[in-house]
Scaffold this motif. Sequence first.
Motif, mmCIF file in Angstrom:
data_model
loop_
_atom_site.group_PDB
_atom_site.id
_atom_site.type_symbol
_atom_site.label_atom_id
_atom_site.label_comp_id
_atom_site.label_asym_id
_atom_site.label_seq_id
_atom_site.Cartn_x
_atom_site.Cartn_y
_atom_site.Cartn_z
ATOM 1 N N ASN A 289 0.813 -1.208 0.000
ATOM 2 C CA ASN A 289 0.000 0.000 0.000
ATOM 3 C C ASN A 289 0.849 1.262 0.000
ATOM 4 N N VAL A 290 1.884 1.271 0.823
ATOM 5 C CA VAL A 290 2.788 2.427 0.905
ATOM 6 C C VAL A 290 3.484 2.620 -0.438
ATOM 7 N N THR B 214 1.592 11.255 -10.497
ATOM 8 C CA THR B 214 0.609 12.321 -10.711
ATOM 9 C C THR B 214 1.218 13.685 -10.448
ATOM 10 N N GLY C 294 4.102 16.404 -13.510
ATOM 11 C CA GLY C 294 3.898 17.217 -14.709
ATOM 12 C C GLY C 294 3.324 16.326 -15.776
ATOM 13 N N ASP C 295 3.409 16.759 -17.044
ATOM 14 C CA ASP C 295 2.651 16.058 -18.061
ATOM 15 C C ASP C 295 3.494 15.292 -19.053
ATOM 16 N N LEU D 271 1.094 4.062 -2.905
ATOM 17 C CA LEU D 271 0.861 5.482 -2.625
ATOM 18 C C LEU D 271 2.004 6.325 -3.176
ATOM 19 N N ARG E 251 -4.259 14.765 -18.945
ATOM 20 C CA ARG E 251 -4.425 15.498 -17.713
ATOM 21 C C ARG E 251 -5.378 16.650 -17.898
ATOM 22 N N TYR F 216 1.895 6.469 -6.885
ATOM 23 C CA TYR F 216 0.786 7.323 -7.338
ATOM 24 C C TYR F 216 1.168 8.798 -7.239
ATOM 25 N N VAL F 217 1.726 9.143 -6.063
ATOM 26 C CA VAL F 217 2.126 10.541 -5.852
ATOM 27 C C VAL F 217 3.191 10.917 -6.868
#
Lengths: 478, 478
Positions: free
Chosen positions: A26-27, A37, A40-41, A30, A55, A33-34
Amino acid sequence: MSPKESVCSRSYFLVVMVFVHVYIVNVIALLLYVYYTGEGDTGTAAGPASAPPHRATPAAATATTTTGTAPAPPSPSLPKHHNLSPLGRLQRLEGIKVGHVQRLDLLPNKVHYMKTLSMKPLLFEVPSFLSEEECKLIIHLAKLKGLQESQIMPSDLQHEAIDEMDISKEEIFNLLDYNQDGQLQMKEVLTLLRFGDSTWITPETVQEIYTGLKADPDGNGLLSLEEFKQLNTNAFQTYLRQHGVEKSELVRNSKNAWLYQGEGAHQILRTLRHRVIKLTRLPPEIVEHSEPLQVVKYEQGGHYHAHHDSGPIYAETSCFHTKLVSNVSSALETSCRYVTVLFYLNTVSGGGETAFPVADNRTYDELFLIQNDTDLRDTRKNCDRANLRVKPVQGTALFWYNYLSDGEGWVGEQDEYSLHGGCVVTQGNKWIANNWINIDPDVQRQVKFQQAISKYTNGEAPAKWAIDNIYQDLHVEL
Amino acid sequence: MSPKESVCSRSYFLVVMVFVHVYIVNVIALLLYVYYTGEGDTGTAAGPASAPPHRATPAAATATTTTGTAPAPPSPSLPKHHNLSPLGRLQRLEGIKVGHVQRLDLLPNKVHYMKTLSMKPLLFEVPSFLSEEECKLIIHLAKLKGLQESQIMPSDLQHEAIDEMDISKEEIFNLLDYNQDGQLQMKEVLTLLRFGDSTWITPETVQEIYTGLKADPDGNGLLSLEEFKQLNTNAFQTYLRQHGVEKSELVRNSKNAWLYQGEGAHQILRTLRHRVIKLTRLPPEIVEHSEPLQVVKYEQGGHYHAHHDSGPIYAETSCFHTKLVSNVSSALETSCRYVTVLFYLNTVSGGGETAFPVADNRTYDELFLIQNDTDLRDTRKNCDRANLRVKPVQGTALFWYNYLSDGEGWVGEQDEYSLHGGCVVTQGNKWIANNWINIDPDVQRQVKFQQAISKYTNGEAPAKWAIDNIYQDLHVEL
């Protein structure tokens, strides 16, 4: 068994270990994910499956767009929740200001520069977008495929009588009589005829028709209500069909060929498609299922009077490319070409500029285009009056939006300022190619179209609405 | 003790329970994070601390912007890597087109509508942004603080002789002589004087000065090089100072007060600041450390000739608000007001419109503004010729950008089209307030400024460059 013993049991230990492992996973999730996201793009491709493919543009995120123009609060349209659609929000390049230059990284070993030519429409120029060899090869492929006349002569058209409309002659007269002076001026009549046949109507033609039909007995060049009532709705069309016209009297005088750009196409055409995806930053799946490449040849004397590549959108309008999938039938149809990318395949010896008559005008007024005997849309006569003219230089790409943004990351209203045409070629030939990116302003219909397309390209037999079938019959209208 | 016993110990059980709790908290945090970041940009305040405060705009993600205007590849400026700065990318609202209306959610119990008034400058109108009570309270607070003349009369100014410049008279003459006809036309002289004193110079004034100084012996209204050479550089200023001017002959005829809006300020001013943050979607820390609120009173006959709220940016330009922190000294300074938010505090009985003389013009030409005897910047004479005029209605907010985007999410070049002024008030008083959001076009300087500010607001003594100290001396220039 005491409670203490049960805490010590093997199964309890197992549960604890599962918890610990799930926690660690899970960590990591996370953190990933951080990381992806917040990055930038650039390079979304490498992100985990949960990262959205496109985005959201933050601007106007809290605003709901309406199309009203009144200063009083209008009734706002419902939010469309584009960010919930699998297509995400559409990117739209920033023009900043006329003359602004941006660096592009389209190819690994070459830097391109893109210059803003106008803000209305949002129009860019990219010199050397294609190499000389690429231009020559595309012309060669078009010749192999064979070029056809872009427009069929009116005399060869099947005569389909336009049904008498449900409204009275008085009502039509009133609609046409913009300035409500009880008479139809030449330019008021020309606005009507613009939607007519493939013949380009000038004030002289109208005068000739008036004489031929004896429509204007007092000969003052104006039609009174009485004179108008005598005319049959089909009279103008019928007259034009019976009296042959020259090619130079058509809206468009050129030849063209359509080149398939999908999977399995010639390498040069695939490369071009990928470069266009990079240039426009639009979803690849949308670009891949847009129209094939149109190659156009203008010979000496060739032209294309100013027009919009795609029409205005009303509530009942449907798009050519999605109408079969979305199962809508409408009298109003258009090509829904969000973007036009125009390539100059040769440097023209004389004439042949691309003209934008009203680019960056403060206001757009259809009737203003047709002033006393000066129709600004006429690219045989009035190219020198256009606000913007681009000279054809081999390899240069022009690129503009035919629609505005809706403020929520999707296609909005038609940009009327995108009116453009090809000036008459005075010397030599002119070769260009067009890539149009078709997007339905109704996001749900576009999504449905993409889903159906991907279903059929995954092995099943091509459907009757497959994109190249749709466009094969469109060589007249396009 | 066997290993099995240690697994069964009370301390082991404690460790397990801590793990389980941390796991649950972690899952909740993950869910909250996903919820708030996936939700668009509304209500970032409620998000967890780790959520990035400003999201990147995807447009132009791969393009590097240059300021060159030549069609040939210019030398591109280095990428500024804004997304690496703690301030992120600046949001810029979308105008879409003139007349476009967007819904805003600024207050929990009220919906606002924002209408696009022009694209050049990007200008919006929000009716009922302030309530009647809020308007009255702001006027009241300004009266309590006390209003001062916005501009000191030239006769009261300390006379500082302008040093003779290092360039010859011939060179100055050549610079001024735009059309290179060897003579200085009235409008060529007016372009120079615009940068002069606080007196508004009209062609009549210039003619008067010519006569007073015997500068134009042949009396043809043109200055030859010979005639120009006879003039002292300070002659014009000196003449104006000696001959008193009326208030109506000033660039600006109004009174104003500055109201502190930082922490501890009156609730209404804090509320206003927060509402402006929501409206502009700019980083709260930047808005919080921008200029205080300026309240302006125009009495009958009051005006403000058309001007830019903030000047153009050259390589050596520094901003008032960051110059002390970034330790730069420059002869060229400006207020770096990225955004102007103008509030109408009362409905004016007669006149007092805000005029944008060149809004949405196709081109901007400084000399075009001053045509034969018609200076479009003159808001006492030529407001009716302005492209756009907004009538003051109590509670309405106008909001525009004085600078373009740089294409990379930061402040770019000055938007020359943002030229605006206050038309003469023909009846009653006119009360407005201005909020300016100051952002240095040099992102590193702005970051440095923010860091220094946050350092000093965290308990240390206010520095000499604290924002309200900076602006307290600026009531003349602002």
